[in-house]
Structure formats: C-alpha cells, structure tokens
Design a protein around this motif. Structure first.
Motif, PDB file in Angstrom:
ATOM      1  N   GLY A   1       0.727  -1.185  -0.002  1.00 55.96           N
ATOM      2  CA  GLY A   1       0.119   0.165  -0.079  1.00 55.96           C
ATOM      3  C   GLY A   1       0.701   1.213  -0.017  1.00 55.96           C
ATOM      4  O   GLY A   1       2.018   1.101  -0.551  1.00 55.96           O
TER       5      GLY A   1
ATOM      6  N   SER B   1      -2.577  -8.746   1.144  1.00 55.94           N
ATOM      7  CA  SER B   1      -3.262  -7.439   1.587  1.00 55.94           C
ATOM      8  C   SER B   1      -2.783  -6.455   0.816  1.00 55.94           C
ATOM      9  O   SER B   1      -1.614  -5.890   0.897  1.00 55.94           O
ATOM     10  CB  SER B   1      -3.081  -6.849   2.942  1.00 55.94           C
ATOM     11  OG  SER B   1      -3.750  -5.622   3.404  1.00 55.94           O
TER      12      SER B   1
ATOM     13  N   GLY C   1      -3.673  -2.460  -0.671  1.00 58.86           N
ATOM     14  CA  GLY C   1      -4.304  -1.144  -0.502  1.00 58.86           C
ATOM     15  C   GLY C   1      -4.341  -0.302  -1.467  1.00 58.86           C
ATOM     16  O   GLY C   1      -4.201  -0.621  -2.742  1.00 58.86           O
ATOM     17  N   ASP C   2      -3.540   0.987  -1.324  1.00 59.71           N
ATOM     18  CA  ASP C   2      -3.451   2.140  -2.236  1.00 59.71           C
ATOM     19  C   ASP C   2      -2.049   1.777  -2.966  1.00 59.71           C
ATOM     20  O   ASP C   2      -0.984   2.197  -2.431  1.00 59.71           O
ATOM     21  CB  ASP C   2      -3.402   3.308  -1.278  1.00 59.71           C
ATOM     22  CG  ASP C   2      -3.110   4.501  -2.400  1.00 59.71           C
ATOM     23  OD1 ASP C   2      -2.886   4.256  -3.609  1.00 59.71           O
ATOM     24  OD2 ASP C   2      -2.686   5.413  -2.084  1.00 59.71           O
TER      25      ASP C   2
END
Length: 782
Positions: free
Chosen positions: A673, A700, A702-703
């Motif tokens: 991220g 995981s 994210g951004d």
C-alpha cells in the motif's frame, strides 16, 4: 729587563711562574683558529684564560678575563672558544677551574652543525660518551659536560650522514633526564633495539632518514622490539576482587578489595578474567587512572565500561608507573630486507621473524604521540601500542612493507588494549592494515587512506571493542572478524564518509552505524563492492554498494532498530541479502530481527534472496530487475510490508519462513500500500507469488498501482493450499490474477473490492462463495 718583566715587577699581584706562562701560550695556540672570547653574550676583543685570583692582573695586562662580574665584583665562569672537539680535548690540563666554559664551534670543524657549549666539571667521574660528556685522555679529575636547556642534537656526537651508528648517542640523550627534546638534522643508522622507561622526552628527526642496517636480531614474535620502545613499569602492587554484584555497562565505578590501596591519580591495569569461550575474551583490560575513592570497596576511574561485568567475575588490578609524553616525530624510516616466505604459519628458518625492524613501540604509555613517520620495508607495525591512552598518531605513512601475510606484520599501527586514541591523516600502500584495534574503546580514526587494500586497512579483532568512530577514510573495513579467541564482538562503531572495496561487519557487531559509506567494485578482488553487516542495531544512511548487501545476525544485544535509509544497493544475481533460516551453507547466520528499509533502492536484482528477516518493512523502497527476464526476490520473512516504492521488472517470491524463530510456523503475510507501484514483468511472470504450500499466506493490497507489461504477467499468484487475500482500493492494469481454486479453504477468505481494474484477465480467480468475494464494488475497464 723586558717590557713584560718590568710590568710583572711593578705589579705585586702577579705571581705567575715561567712554567705557567708557557702553558698559557700553548693554550692560546690551541685556541688560535677560533680564538675569540665570549663574555656573556658579548664577543670580547682578546682571548683570556684566568682564574678568579688573577682576574685583576689580566685586566691590567690588557687581556679580557671572559667573565661576567656580579654585584660583589667577583668574576663569573670563564668562556672560551675552540673550533672542534679535538681542540677541546687538546686543551692543556691543570688550567681549568670548576665551571670554565668553552664554546665548541663544531664537532669536526667550525660550523659543521655540531656546535655546543661545554663546562668543565672538576672532579666528575662521568664516562666520555662522545657528545654530551668529553673527558681528556689521561685526565681522571674532571670532564667537559655540554650546557643545554633541555634540547639536544645528534650532531653533538659527530653524526652527520648515517655512516656511523647512532645507538650510543640515542642512549646517552634519552637517559639524560635533563633533556626533554632530541633533534636530528642528519640521517642516522641504528643497530640496536632500545627500551626506555623514562617520561617527558620528544624526538624530532626533522624528516631525515633512519636506517637499521646491521641491526641485532629481535626476540621471536615480538612487535615491541622496535628501535625505540617506551615502556611503563609495574610497581609490584597487585589487588584482586571477585565481583559481588554485576557492574552495569557504561559504569565508571569499579569494585576493589580495599580502596585504601588506591590513590587518586594512580594508574592501574584492570583486567577481568577470561570468558570460558575464548582464551583472550576479556571485556575489561585497560590502563586506567583512579579519579575518586567512593567508599571502602569502590573507586571511580577515567573510563566508562563498554560491557557489563557479571557478578562472580574476577578483576585483577596491577599498579603501574606509566611513561608520559614520549613523542616521536618526523622520521623517514627504512627497514631491512627479510627473505620472503610462502607460509603464514611456518618460519622458513628459526630466526626469520627476528630480522626485520620497526621504528616505534609503546606499552603502558600515557599521552605519547607519534607523528610524521613515513616508513617502508618494515616487518612489524610502524607504530606498535599496548595499554596506551590519550594519544595521537598522525601524518604517518607506510609503503610496501617487507611482509604482510605473516600475522601481525605490515601494519602502520596496531593498538592493543587502548583508550582515547586518535589516528588521523595517515596513509598506506600495499600494506596489511593501516589501523588495527584490539580491545579498544573511545577511539577515532580520521582522514586515513589505504590503497592496494586487499588485506583490509581498517580492522578490529573483536576483543570487545566499543565506541569507535571512523570519519572520512578510504580502504577495506573488517570489524570483529578474527575468530572466537578474542570474542568476535564489538559495539557502537560509527563509520562516516567512507569508501572501501568491502565492509565486513557480520560477526557480533552491535549498534553499527554506517553513514555515507560506499563499497566499490575492484576487478580481481572477490566479493568487492559489498557490505556484510550484522543486523543487531544496524543503521545505514546514504550508503551504496556496487555489487551486494548481505545481512546476517550473529548477536541479539541491541535495543535500537535495524534501519537502512536513503541507500542504493547494487546486486549480484543469485546472492543472498539475508540467508534462509534453514540454510545448510556455512557462513552468515539468518536474521531473526526486524528490518526497516526506507527511501532505498536495489538495482540489478535477479534471484536474490531475503531468506530471513522476521519482519521486513519496505518504505518508499524500489527493487529494479536487470531485465524483463530477471527472477524476483525470494522472501522468507514472517511479515512483509511494502509502503510506497515498488518493483520494476522484479517482484517478491514468498518461499516460507523455514521454522521462523518468531512464530515457529511457515506462515507469512504481505501488505502492499502507501502508493506502491509494480510494473513490467519478470521470469516468474508474477509480481507477487507464493511457493509456500506449508503455511498460511495472508495477502493485503491497499493503495497501490500494479501495471503488467503483458497479458501473461500476474499481479499476484497464489498456489493451492491455505491463504487469505484482501484487496481494497488498489489499481490493477493489464496482466491477470492467478489464484488456485483450492487456495482458500475452510475458514479462509478472498475479498477484492473497491479496486480499479483495466484490461485485467480474471479467469484464474476462484469461484465466489460465502468467504470468496471479488466481483462486486470494483470498477472494471476494458
């Protein structure tokens, strides 16, 4: 009656006999070459020779008496002049009063540099030494002694070109406690090895050459057998204590058996007993000064312990009388040839290591400096030190020593058990070590440079060195790397603005700081362009390597984080950044601690391995492959966090933790991220891929932005087994997703939502169910 006889008859004070008159004429003839009289600082018109009883008569005769008068009208010492030492010794005996002064204009001839003032000492039994003491042949009642104000000259002894040995002169001058400075203004040769126990002496050779042609053999294996060895002495007072309590690190208060035996400003050698793991593993072994008596069993010393000492350890104190302020300066030293050998352990003949020479050594010495020594053809170190403190070694150089493979040879300076040393502005070429510390504390090395540095200009042995600083140097570094005999340990070493072919710091080196340090490639030197470092409080800032960064962990002592910030690491294909935990290879140990890399870049990445590191945090850090066919980085970390930065023609291949120290499982997790970017492709055709089939891998996203160069490159590739994936707010472009239908078993999840997908092939996603969701909430563009 002659005119002179008439004058004598008219002067009732004149009692001079004809014999005396003849002797005076003989004296005047001897003095004729330089026959002027110095009265104080005034050059008189005529030569005089008279005692106090004849002073007035001589004045009436028009001959200056060569004496200054005090306020009572009494004459001072006579002051005469001769051209050389030979004329001095030819002065007729029996006419000198105690205190008669003669100016000798040279040793061999007037103005040759050997000039000096001498005084007749009536009744002296000193032996003639050829320079500061001259005794006329057959005269047993006195001698001429040089008048000096503490500054002496080798030319007083007739030493002008190195053709005569200077050993006797050196002994005469150093052993004269009234002399505090000795100067050489010509080349000198020494054939003996001198040991001195005096203080407050400075020898300045003014850049002249010192040779040792014909020097006597040294004792075996003795780097202290130098031309000049200044050595403190033991008083014989020994105190021993078994520690009742642990002494904490950085404490300056030591336990003693009875403090009444210690006085403020006493010097003691304090040595702790060995650790059982090695015969020389001693955390405390220094020359220390007592600064305060705390109570009946505790004293304060001028040193903060670098290491804690556990209760039950034994400290032995030996009272010493160090030498102080013994300085050697401005010498060009040329040693003697030593036959070459192909062995590092077997002498080619019995006396082989006794032939060579070196200029200076110190032991139990305080504030003794060495400066301006330029040496070649030495055998043992140019400046050898043991149990020294508060010293400076500066502007010294070593070029092409006679030997550098035999242990202890070819050094510029070796320093054993030293404190508060400063080595600066020194250079070596084709030497073994420029600077060697063994059991050193609170020392600095500054602006020193070594070329031909295959052997390592800067080293420590690992006998618990601590708080060392290196600034603005160049040359290979090797710390705590001499084996378990010494302990393989060091602490709080800081290196700034350094250039080297290698930095070797992978043993038990705690809290190493590398700042603006650069490892460069040298053709023909194995492993050059690399940094090997122990991840135990390691902090790197602004560093670069041309070929490799290798992290290991031999100790776990530090309270501070392992960090690399603003560094660029060139990589070599297939090399390990951190060895796998279950590796069977001999060498560096896996890293069980965490490591943060921020604002860094790894270039030329191809099948490199971060096989360990417990928690790896990558912040704004980039990995760039050699080409689109480069293999990604293999990772065995328990936890990987990628915040910003990313991968170009590279990626991560999760391999399993291999019995991680932190978890005891094969589980891994990876989070991407913070605006991280993944682009291009690689040999695995996947930016993030798992080969870990034994543990649970949690993903995981994210951004982040992941852009594949072709349709066959996967943004992530998850094999069959157990896993979890969460992707929220990520952007995926081109390429594909790859996840086995059986990758997410019972109790596991796959959740992909609020992502932007453009031209991504979703065909390899597992079918949706209660715990697998990937079709809703995404923006999908063609």
């Amino acid at each position: 009656m002659s005119r002179d006889e008439s004058a004598d008859n008219k002067n009732p004070m004149s009692k001079e006999t004809e014999k005396e008159r003849v002797s005076r004429r003989s004296l005047l003839k001897t003095l004729s070459v330089g026959g002027a009289v110095l009265a104080g600082n005034v050059l008189a018109a005529k030569l005089a020779f008279a005692d106090n009883q004849k002073g007035n008569q001589d004045e009436q005769q028009g001959i200056g008496n060569g004496r200054d008068k005090d306020e009572k009208g009494k004459g001072g010492d006579p002051l005469l002049q001769v051209s050389n030492v030979r004329q001095l010794l030819e002065l007729p005996p029996g006419h000198f009063k105690d205190g008669t002064i003669v100016y000798v204009g040279g040793y061999n001839r007037l103005g040759d540099g050997g000039a000096k003032l001498v005084r007749w000492i009536d009744g002296s039994t000193k032996a003639d030494n050829g320079g500061t003491v001259h005794k006329p042949v057959g005269n047993k009642k006195g001698c001429w002694e040089v008048i000096q104000q503490g500054v002496a000259d080798f030319r007083w002894f007739g030493l002008f070109d190195g053709s005569k040995n200077a050993d006797d002169a050196l002994d005469a001058l150093v052993n004269d406690l009234s002399i505090h400075r000795i100067e050489a203004h010509t080349d000198l040769n020494f054939t003996r090895r001198h040991t001195y126990h005096r203080s407050d002496i400075e020898l300045d050779f003014h850049g002249h050459t010192v040779t040792t042609e014909g020097i006597v053999l040294n004792t075996k294996d003795n780097p202290f057998g130098a031309v000049m060895f200044f050595q403190g002495t033991a008083t014989g007072d020994i105190q021993t204590v078994t520690l009742s309590k642990t002494i904490a690190e950085l404490s300056d208060i030591l336990e003693v058996p009875n403090s009444s035996a210690f006085q403020v400003e006493d010097w003691w050698n304090a040595q702790v007993n060995n650790n059982p793991a090695g015969k020389a593993q001693r955390e405390l072994d220094y020359l220390l000064m007592v600064t305060e008596i705390i109570d009946s069993t505790h004293i304060r010393v001028n040193y903060k312990l670098g290491w804690a000492l556990a209760a039950g350890r034994v400290i032995t104190y030996k009272k010493m009388k160090p030498v102080f302020h013994c300085h050697v300066r401005n010498m060009k030293f040329v040693g003697v040839p030593v036959p070459p050998t192909n062995s590092t352990t077997v002498r080619p003949f019995d006396t082989w290591d006794q032939i060579g020479s070196n200029p200076v050594a110190y032991e139990f010495a305080v504030r003794c400096d060495a400066s301006g020594i330029v040496a070649t053809k030495v055998f043992w170190p140019v400046v050898q030190r043991r149990y020294c403190t508060h010293y400076v070694t500066e502007r010294c150089e070593l070029y092409n020593p006679e030997e550098r493979d035999w242990g202890g040879t070819g050094y510029l300076t070796q320093q054993l058990n030293v404190l508060y040393g400063h080595v600066r502005d020194c250079n070596t070429s084709n030497a073994r070590h420029l600077n060697d510390f063994t059991c050193a504390g609170y020392c600095m090395v500054e602006n020193c440079h070594g070329d031909g540095d295959d052997y390592g200009p800067f080293v420590t042995h690992g006998q618990f060195e601590h708080d060392l600083v290196y600034i603005g140097n160049s040359g290979l570094l090797s710390f705590a790397n001499s084996g378990t005999t010494w302990g393989d340990s060091a602490k709080r070493i800081t290196v700034k603005k350094h250039i080297a072919t290698r930095i070797v710091a992978h043993k038990k080196l705690t809290d190493l700081t590398l700042e603006d340090v650069h490892a460069i490639k040298k053709e023909g030197l194995d492993n050059s362009g690399t940094i090997w470092a122990n991840a135990d409080g390691l902090q790197m800032r602004g560093c670069t390597t041309e070929m490799m960064l290798t992290l290991s962990q031999s100790s776990n002592r530090s309270a501070r984080k392992n960090i690399a910030d603003g560094c660029t690491f060139g990589m070599t294909p297939d090399y390990e950044i951190a060895r796998p935990v279950r590796s069977t290879a001999v060498g560096n140990l896996p890293v069980s601690s965490d490591f943060v890399m921020q604002n860094c870049e790894f270039i030329n990445v191809d099948n490199n391995n971060i096989g360990s590191i417990n928690r790896l945090v990558l912040i704004n850090t980039w990995f760039t492959g050699v080409s689109p066919t480069s293999r990604p980085v293999r990772v065995g970390s328990v936890d990987v966090t990628v915040q910003g930065g990313g991968f170009r023609n590279s990626g991560l291949l999760l391999t399993g933790t291999f019995d991680s120290v932190a978890t005891g499982t094969e589980d891994q997790s990876i989070a991407v991220g913070g605006g991280a970017q993944l682009s291009g492709t690689n040999a695995e055709k996947a930016f993030l891929k798992s080969n870990n089939t034994k543990g649970v891998v949690t993903w995981s996203f994210g951004d982040c932005k992941s852009t594949a160069a072709d349709s066959s490159t996967a943004h992530f590739s998850i094999p069959a087994g157990t896993g979890n994936l969460k992707a929220i707010g990520a952007r995926f472009t081109n390429g594909k997703y790859e996840a086995a239908a059986t990758a997410f078993g019972s109790g596991r999840y796959f959740f992909l939502t609020s992502c932007i997908e453009q031209g991504v092939n979703r065909a390899a996603l597992p079918p949706e169910n209660d715990t697998i969701k990937h079709s809703a909430g995404n923006i999908t563009l063609s």
